[in-house]
Structure formats: C-alpha cells, structure tokens
Enzyme design. Structure first.
Site, PDB file in Angstrom:
ATOM      1  N   GLU A 122     -26.049 -16.536  -6.099  1.00  0.00           N
ATOM      2  CA  GLU A 122     -27.016 -17.405  -5.430  1.00  0.00           C
ATOM      3  C   GLU A 122     -27.899 -18.163  -6.426  1.00  0.00           C
ATOM      4  O   GLU A 122     -28.235 -19.331  -6.199  1.00  0.00           O
ATOM      5  CB  GLU A 122     -27.880 -16.580  -4.472  1.00  0.00           C
ATOM      6  CG  GLU A 122     -27.106 -15.909  -3.360  1.00  0.00           C
ATOM      7  CD  GLU A 122     -26.325 -16.891  -2.494  1.00  0.00           C
ATOM      8  OE1 GLU A 122     -26.632 -18.101  -2.516  1.00  0.00           O
ATOM      9  OE2 GLU A 122     -25.398 -16.459  -1.803  1.00  0.00           O
ATOM     10  N   ASN A 147     -18.249 -20.842   2.810  1.00  0.00           N
ATOM     11  CA  ASN A 147     -16.837 -20.603   3.090  1.00  0.00           C
ATOM     12  C   ASN A 147     -15.990 -21.603   2.301  1.00  0.00           C
ATOM     13  O   ASN A 147     -16.282 -22.801   2.278  1.00  0.00           O
ATOM     14  CB  ASN A 147     -16.551 -20.778   4.579  1.00  0.00           C
ATOM     15  CG  ASN A 147     -17.555 -20.060   5.449  1.00  0.00           C
ATOM     16  OD1 ASN A 147     -17.785 -18.866   5.294  1.00  0.00           O
ATOM     17  ND2 ASN A 147     -18.170 -20.787   6.361  1.00  0.00           N
ATOM     18  N   GLU A 200     -24.184 -25.244  -1.665  1.00  0.00           N
ATOM     19  CA  GLU A 200     -22.911 -24.720  -1.144  1.00  0.00           C
ATOM     20  C   GLU A 200     -21.728 -25.295  -1.908  1.00  0.00           C
ATOM     21  O   GLU A 200     -20.721 -24.597  -2.125  1.00  0.00           O
ATOM     22  CB  GLU A 200     -22.784 -25.029   0.349  1.00  0.00           C
ATOM     23  CG  GLU A 200     -23.940 -24.520   1.203  1.00  0.00           C
ATOM     24  CD  GLU A 200     -24.255 -23.047   0.984  1.00  0.00           C
ATOM     25  OE1 GLU A 200     -23.321 -22.256   0.787  1.00  0.00           O
ATOM     26  OE2 GLU A 200     -25.441 -22.688   1.013  1.00  0.00           O
ATOM     27  N   HIS A 217     -21.113 -23.409  -4.994  1.00  0.00           N
ATOM     28  CA  HIS A 217     -20.469 -22.120  -4.716  1.00  0.00           C
ATOM     29  C   HIS A 217     -18.942 -22.221  -4.710  1.00  0.00           C
ATOM     30  O   HIS A 217     -18.264 -21.197  -4.865  1.00  0.00           O
ATOM     31  CB  HIS A 217     -20.903 -21.594  -3.349  1.00  0.00           C
ATOM     32  CG  HIS A 217     -22.139 -20.750  -3.373  1.00  0.00           C
ATOM     33  ND1 HIS A 217     -22.331 -19.734  -4.273  1.00  0.00           N
ATOM     34  CD2 HIS A 217     -23.236 -20.755  -2.569  1.00  0.00           C
ATOM     35  CE1 HIS A 217     -23.493 -19.150  -4.030  1.00  0.00           C
ATOM     36  NE2 HIS A 217     -24.070 -19.755  -3.014  1.00  0.00           N
ATOM     37  N   GLU A 237     -20.458 -13.266   5.661  1.00  0.00           N
ATOM     38  CA  GLU A 237     -21.219 -12.611   4.597  1.00  0.00           C
ATOM     39  C   GLU A 237     -22.320 -11.745   5.213  1.00  0.00           C
ATOM     40  O   GLU A 237     -23.050 -12.233   6.073  1.00  0.00           O
ATOM     41  CB  GLU A 237     -21.848 -13.647   3.655  1.00  0.00           C
ATOM     42  CG  GLU A 237     -22.430 -13.022   2.407  1.00  0.00           C
ATOM     43  CD  GLU A 237     -22.977 -14.069   1.433  1.00  0.00           C
ATOM     44  OE1 GLU A 237     -22.809 -13.896   0.215  1.00  0.00           O
ATOM     45  OE2 GLU A 237     -23.579 -15.054   1.896  1.00  0.00           O
TER      46      GLU A 237
END
Length: 874
Positions: A333, A280, A311, A314, A142
C-alpha cells in the site's frame, strides 16, 4: 476450531507443501436478478445463493500428506479429490475443507457448493438499483474473501492461473481479469489469467454501462474500459478518467521500465463499495461516489485521480510482484501511495503538481494520529493471522509507510530508488517477495547499507520530534546566527504500546524564509539538505548568517517527524501563515499547528484564531477543506466545554462571512457552504439554509444541487427543523441509492428519543441493512450537539459489543464498533466504562485494538480540553 481465521504458521506450512497450478471456476449467476437459487436461504443476506463449482490442480511435495482448502459457503454438495468422493459432512467445517491422503505430485480437487450473495461488500456483493430495479454484482476479495465465491487456497503466495466460466442473465455484461469474451448464449468463458493471487481475482456482473478506449504507445496497445451503472452514466466524465489513466501508464512504465503486465485495463465504479478502490488485476473496482453527481471542488478530483493512480501502480507492485504474507501489506500500500503522489506531482500535463501539499496535509496527519495511539506498531507489523491484518489497514500501513518511502527515496536518491525497483520487477515478475528482496535491490543501486535504516524505520514504532535550537548575537533572538542545531526527541510510546522510543536517521531540508516587503509574501531564500541523526545534529553552515523570519525544519516534507517551530518563527507564522508563497510550507505549518492542538500544546481557542487569521489567504482548496474539518473537530472535542458554544458561534459566523465573500461559483464558495451547513445553529442561520433549499433566498453563484441540498437537509433534520415527512419529500426528489443513504442519515440525525431508538435498532438489533446504508445511519445517529440525548447509549453499546463482533462479518462489525463508540462523551466516566469492559469482556485482539483506539481519542480530548481551559486562565 479455526472459524474463519488462518494463522501465518498454517500458511507457511501449506506453502511448503503445495504448489498450485490452476483453478477452473464455474459460477451460475443466472438467478441473480430474481434473488438467486435459494432466495430464502439464511446465509444469503444479499439475496440468496448461487452454484459454485471449483476445480483446482495442484502439486504436493509429500505422499500421504494432509492439508485443507478454504471455503465460506452455506452448503457444500460435493468434494472430489483425485477421483474419490469425500463426504462434505465429514470434511467441511467452519471455513475449511480437509484434504486427507494427498498424492505426491499432481492432485485434482473438485468442489461443488452453494455460495451466498452478500450485502456487506465482501465476497460477491449484490445490489439492486432503485432507479431501474436491476441487479448489479461485483466481487471484493481482499483480504480473505475469494473463499466466499469459490474454494481457494486463500493466501497470497499460492499463486495460480484462474479460468472463470459464468452463466448470467441475457443482456448483462461480465467483466473479469481476462478480456471479456463473446458469450455463447448466456455463458461467458474467460481465458486463463496469468499467475496471480486469489485476492486480486475479480468478477463484475450486471447490466453495466461502459465506455471504451485504448492506450497506445510505441507499438503497445492496451484496451481500456470504464464501467458504471446506467443511472450514473450521465455523470460519468470518462474523458477525464482516461486522461489520468494514460498519464499513469506513461509515467509508471517509464519509471518501472516494465510494460503493463496484463492484457487490458478496466476501471469499474460499483455501488456500496467499502473502500476507495481495489487493485484487482486488470479489473479495478472503485466506489461509485467517485462518479460525481453534483459539483465538487478540485480536491475531490485530485483525490479521485490519486486513487486511480494508486490502483494502477498496484498492477506492478502487488499484482505482478506480490507480498509473500500480510506482514508486507504496508509495502504494497505504501508503494502505491508514494508512487501515485509522485506521479501526480511530476507527470507531464498533471493538474495537481502540488500533490505533495495534499499528502502532507491529509495522509501524514492521519499517520501522526495513528502513530500516537496505544495500537501503534512498526510499519512492518507482526501479522500473526488474518484477524491481525483485517484491522491493519490503518494510518501506519498506508500513510506512515508512504512517508517513510519518501524518506527512503531522499536517503538513497530518486534515480537509484527507481533503478532498484526496475531490477526488482524484472527479477520477481509473477512471483512473491519479502521486504528484504526490495531492500537488497536498493542497496545494489544506491550503495547504501539499509539494514540499520530498515531496523530503525520499519521495525520500531513511534514518532520523532524535531526542534531547531538557534542562538544569535542579539538577546531578542534577532541578528546573526551564532549556532544552529537540530534536536531530535523520541517521546515515550503511548501506554499499552509495545516497543521502546527510537531516535532515527532523518534526511531533511531546512528552509529559510523571509517576507518580501514588495509583495508581502514569505519567500524561501535558502534551502539546506542534510542528514540528522542522534539527539543533536549541528548545522554549522548556518552560523554567521542573518537570522531569517522563519526557520522551517523538514522543508519539502522529506521525512516523517513532528516538527516544531522555534519561538520567534512561531510568532511570525502566527501573524503571516497565509503569506507563504508556496503551498507546501503553508501546509507543513498548518499541520504542525493542528498537531500541537491535538497534543494540548496549543489551545483550541488559539488554533481557531490562527485559522481565522490565515485561511482567507489559503489558495489550496484541499487545505481549506481540511482546516474546516479540523476546526469543527477541535471545537467539538478539544475545547473547554464552558466556552464551546462561544467558539462554535465564532466559527459559524466566520463560515457565513466567507461564504458570502467567496467568488461566485468558485470551489471556495462551495467549500464554505458545506462548512456553514455543518454548523449552522442560530434561527437566522437555519432560516438561511431553509431559504436556500426552498429557493426563497440565494447566494450569487451558489448552485444548490442534489448533494448540497442533502447537506442542508441533514443539518436541518439534526436540529429538529425537518421531520420524517419533509425528509421523505426530499427523498422523492432523489430516489436513488445515494438519496436512500442521505435520507437514512437525515432520519437518524433527528434530535428525538424515538429517532435514536429507531436508528439504533436498525443497526444493532437487526442485521438486514446493507453496508452503505448501515454506515449512513451511524453517521446520522452520532451528532456532537446531541450529547445528552445520546448519553444512555454508552452503556447499551458495551452491552452488545461482543455479540456484534462475534455475529457480524468483519466489515459490518467494524463499522458498528468504531462508529457507535461514545467518542463524543468526553469524560472520565467514558474511560472508566471502557476500561471495565476491556477488563471483563475478554475481547479478541482485533476487537480490543479497535476499542482501545477509540478510548485513546477520548483520553486525548480530555487532555486538550484541560489545556484549553488552562489557556483561559493565563
């Protein structure tokens, strides 16, 4: 020529033309341990190059159209498009491979290149552990760095499947988004991934240590893995990490009503990582400082847990459903931040039900600071190109955005919010979206019209101030409330900022607090929740009530606004701030006081007095540590220079007194030890630090372990008590990557012209330092009590600034631009020198923004210093 940039318009045109089906990526990393296929390659600053072969299958909408694929590589050997060989010398330039004469329908591209290992934390990072002399690799893609490892259509809305084949040294481990297969010899062939964006693909390769478990619930079974270097394995508290992870799986799957969308979930703690972590898909990477080598306070565990949950969130919001373009980076975010804090606060068994206190005390203060800079921008920023987004990972994108999402939840209702989110995931799974897609789902579940709300909150910049206006039947302000209103202000935006001040609709709570005579605690006696809109909002339900000791606007921190206390409440809080029964109202008052100090409304000396009067009663260790940092910053930058040493002495004496009084072995004791180490100054105080290091002096319960030793060493080096030989001796005790960084900081901190010249040369005149070591050197170089020694570097900074920006990678350049700006030289000369450079150097928009932000810090400090000096004359 585009260089390494990509504009939004180019991305939109490419997305209209192309539909990407699949990537097959073959990487030969077998030479990584020895430095790569070409150890002397100029581009291989991380240790040479490796062979990368990419095959991409994609469909094209127009016959004969032209496009391009992205690649950053020192050498391209072959480009084959639909069976035709293209000359790399003709089609490869800057960061692009031109693709002429595309066919309508299916096209196949094959690219063979040598790609470079890096030591900057971008692309494929190569690190050698000094403990075992082994190489550890990981990717960080990113925003636009998958193209450093394979040829890619590098934009989030061109999703595809990815199949990695990796050749690696025998005995190594290879982890990617798909489950790790059994190798055939030294070759690892992974199954294709689901459709995802390039920036969330990942490879982590090396002799990593691992611990495995499984998440099981209602017939669902997800393999879990945790990885770190073997030299950190003894410190890896995997049970605690798995516990937080499982709590997150339970909470998110229930709230999102969508099963975890990938086949496994690995969490990998990797060295020299620039960020906190990266989402990821199924292979999250974290900075390995989260594997704690020494005792840390509970605030550190809370921060790590929030990062883990951020994370994990996400995996749904970002990986399963992905923004179409970087305009919506904030939503990516902010959603992860909001839901991670909400999970910590509400998940059964969570250790941190007070997480909204931490959010108010840390994330929101970051947002308020960022929103008062000349670079302030709407939450939904106008991201024109990659250069824009690279500097947009800021306090507005993360902290203000999350604050406004919390306000949105209060505005539409929590249940309605999550029902909308559930519909959003089901409708857009494995696709790309815009903000309007989420707002549309929320409008359906809540019945609220969000267009006006979105326009005022997301498409305008700046911050509001809320003040109570209270009238009573007594002249001194006591007695019965006769009228109550909330006044909203929209201060002018900072000079240079775009936009106009905006009044916004706020859903807030008003808390009424009285001091309980029996316990001495400030207790909330009533809470009123209401909508505040426009310049003045009457609150008639408070009329006729006895005026409480404290009236707190935005209680429970529902909205995003600077809050001011009325005069009577402020006087009471000044005497009793530490007496609030709950941690959140204390944090809100602390934050308000800090904001007033930064704004020059509260003198630094008065802020120090306020902190010293209340911090001893503050139980929340995260708040305590924030107050430590803020007091030190206020004295160093915001105090009248004529009294700065007096204030530092007062503060340092207090840190030592609290250190000696703290409970043995407690988090508070450790926090006060670090605060004392950061500012110790008298011969007696420095002798104590030295004695604690040598063991000739002790404080009951204080374990001077590895990390605390380095805190003492760095301070002793900065005041000239530790020289190169003594620092080297300390490094011999801790010959690790962390020890190397600490030693670099200590050497750069020494108060001699020679030490400063050496540190400057290693960062500015050479580009050989790895990212983490460069950061450590900068941290040591800048010492607030070495202003005169560092003064000559102001001019040197501006002389090299543009060349640094043009010649280094983004991460390395930004470290230097921000870290070496002369922020501690608080003077009109610094402002003038900065303005002259901005006027003459013609910097890029991104560089101009970073320098302007730093300049604003000096301007703010000058204002605060004037306020502090004026307070002394009263």
């Amino acid at each position: 020529m585009p260089g390494t940039n990509l504009t939004r318009e180019e991305a939109q045109q490419r997305a209209k033309l192309l539909t990407v089906d699949s990537y097959e990526i073959d990487l030969d990393l077998s030479g990584a341990q020895g430095g790569g296929a070409s150890p002397s390659a100029e581009a291989g600053s991380g240790g040479g190059t490796y062979r990368s072969v990419t095959t991409v299958r994609f469909d094209v909408a127009e016959d004969g159209a032209e496009s391009f694929i992205d690649l950053v590589a020192p050498t391209v050997h072959e480009v084959t498009l639909n069976g035709d060989s293209l000359d790399p010398a003709e089609v490869f330039q800057d960061s692009r491979i031109a693709l002429p004469g595309l066919l309508r329908g299916r096209n196949i591209l094959r690219v063979v290149a040598d790609c470079a290992y890096t030591n900057t934390g971008e692309g494929l990072h190569r690190f050698v552990d000094p403990v075992d002399d082994q190489v550890y690799l990981y990717t960080q893609f990113e925003v636009p760095d998958a193209r450093r490892v394979f040829a890619a259509f590098e934009q989030p809305d061109l999703k595809a499947t990815f199949q990695f084949t990796v050749r690696a040294p025998e005995g190594w481990t290879v982890v990617s988004n798909s489950p790790t297969p059994e190798p055939e010899g030294d070759v690892w062939t992974f199954a294709p991934t689901p459709r995802m964006s390039t920036y969330v693909t990942a490879l982590i390769v090396g002799p990593y240590h691992s611990v495995h478990s499984v998440y099981e619930r209602d017939g669902q079974s997800v393999p879990l893995g945790i990885y770190c270097r073997p030299s950190l394995a003894e410190y890896l508290d995997s049970d605690a990490i798995f516990e937080v992870t499982r709590q997150g799986f339970d909470w998110f799957q229930e709230k999102f009503d969508y099963a975890y969308p990938f086949e496994k979930y690995d969490q990998l703690f990797v060295p020299e990582f620039n960020a906190g972590a990266m989402e990821n898909a199924g292979a999250v990477t974290f900075r390995d400082q989260y594997v704690f080598r020494s005792k840390v306070t509970d605030a550190a565990y809370e921060m790590r847990a929030e990062t883990i949950l951020h994370e994990l969130a996400h995996m749904w919001f970002g990986d399963l459903v992905t923004m179409e373009w970087w305009n919506d980076l904030w939503l990516n975010e902010s959603f992860a931040t909001y839901t991670s804090i909400a999970c910590q606060a509400a998940a059964p068994g969570s250790r941190w039900p007070h997480s909204w206190t931490t959010f108010a005390n840390s994330m929101k203060t970051w947002a308020y600071r960022q929103d008062q800079l000349p670079s302030t921008h709407p939450i939904m920023a106008d991201i024109r190109d990659l250069d824009d987004v690279l500097v947009n990972f800021d306090g507005i994108t993360y902290a203000k955005g999350a604050s406004v999402l919390k306000q949105l939840v209060a505005y539409v209702g929590e249940d309605e919010f999550f029902r909308g989110v559930q519909a959003y995931f089901k409708r857009h799974a494995f696709g790309n979206t815009r903000l309007s897609d989420l707002l549309s789902a929320l409008e359906k579940t809540s019945g609220r019209d969000l267009k006006t709300w979105s326009g005022k909150w997301l498409e305008t910049a700046g911050i509001n101030v809320l003040r109570p206006e209270i009238e009573t039947d007594q002249e001194d302000g006591s007695g019965v409330v006769t009228s109550f209103a909330v006044r909203q202000e929209a201060p002018a935006l900072p000079a240079g900022a775009k936009g106009e001040p905006t009044l916004r609709p706020h859903r807030i709570a008003i808390g009424l607090y009285d001091r309980d005579e029996a316990s001495g605690r400030l207790v909330r006696t009533e809470r009123i929740e209401l909508d505040v809109d426009g310049e003045l909002t009457a609150v008639p339900q408070l009329a006729g009530r006895r005026r409480p000791d404290v009236v707190l606007l935005n209680d429970d921190d529902l909205s995003y606004a600077k809050v001011r206390l009325d005069e009577r409440s402020l006087a009471f809080v000044t005497e009793h701030l530490g007496d609030f029964e709950s941690s959140l109202p204390r944090a809100l008052c602390w934050a308000s006081a800090w904001d007033m100090t930064r704004d020059g409304e509260l003198a630094t000396r008065d802020y120090l007095s306020l902190v010293l009067s209340g911090i001893g009663k503050e139980s929340d260790i995260g708040v305590v540590q924030s107050l430590h940092r803020q007091v030190k910053l206020a004295i160093d930058l915001y105090s009248d220079p004529a009294v700065r040493e007096t204030l530092l002495t007062r503060w340092t004496d207090a840190t030592l007194a609290h250190l000696r009084a703290a409970e043995a072995g407690s988090d508070h004791q450790l926090a006060w030890a670090r605060a004392f180490a950061a500012t110790a100054r008298t011969p007696e105080q420095l002798d104590l630090l030295n004695g604690l290091l040598e063991g000739s002096q002790t404080i009951e319960g204080l374990a001077v372990d590895t990390e605390l030793r380095w805190a003492f060493v760095e301070r002793l080096a900065a005041v000239g008590r530790y020289d190169e030989t003594e620092i080297a001796g300390e490094y011999d005790r801790d010959r690790t990557a962390a020890g190397e960084r600490h030693a670099a900081t200590a050497r750069a901190a020494r108060p001699t012209p020679e030490a400063k010249a050496e540190a400057w040369a290693s960062v500015v005149e050479s580009d050989k330092l790895p990212n983490a070591v460069q950061e450590a050197v900068i941290a040591g170089f800048v010492q607030t009590d070495q202003r005169e020694l560092l003064a000559p570097y102001t001019q040197k900074y501006f002389e090299v600034l543009k060349d640094i920006w043009d010649s280094r990678s983004h991460e390395m350049a930004q470290q230097i631009v921000v870290g070496l700006y002369p922020s501690i030289q608080v003077s009109e000369d610094t402002l003038r020198t900065t303005d002259e450079w901005l006027a003459s150097a013609e910097p890029s928009a991104a560089l101009r923004r970073l320098v302007s932000e730093s300049r604003a810090g000096v301007e703010r400090a000058l204002k605060a210093q004037s306020a502090d000096a004026a307070a002394a004359g009263l």
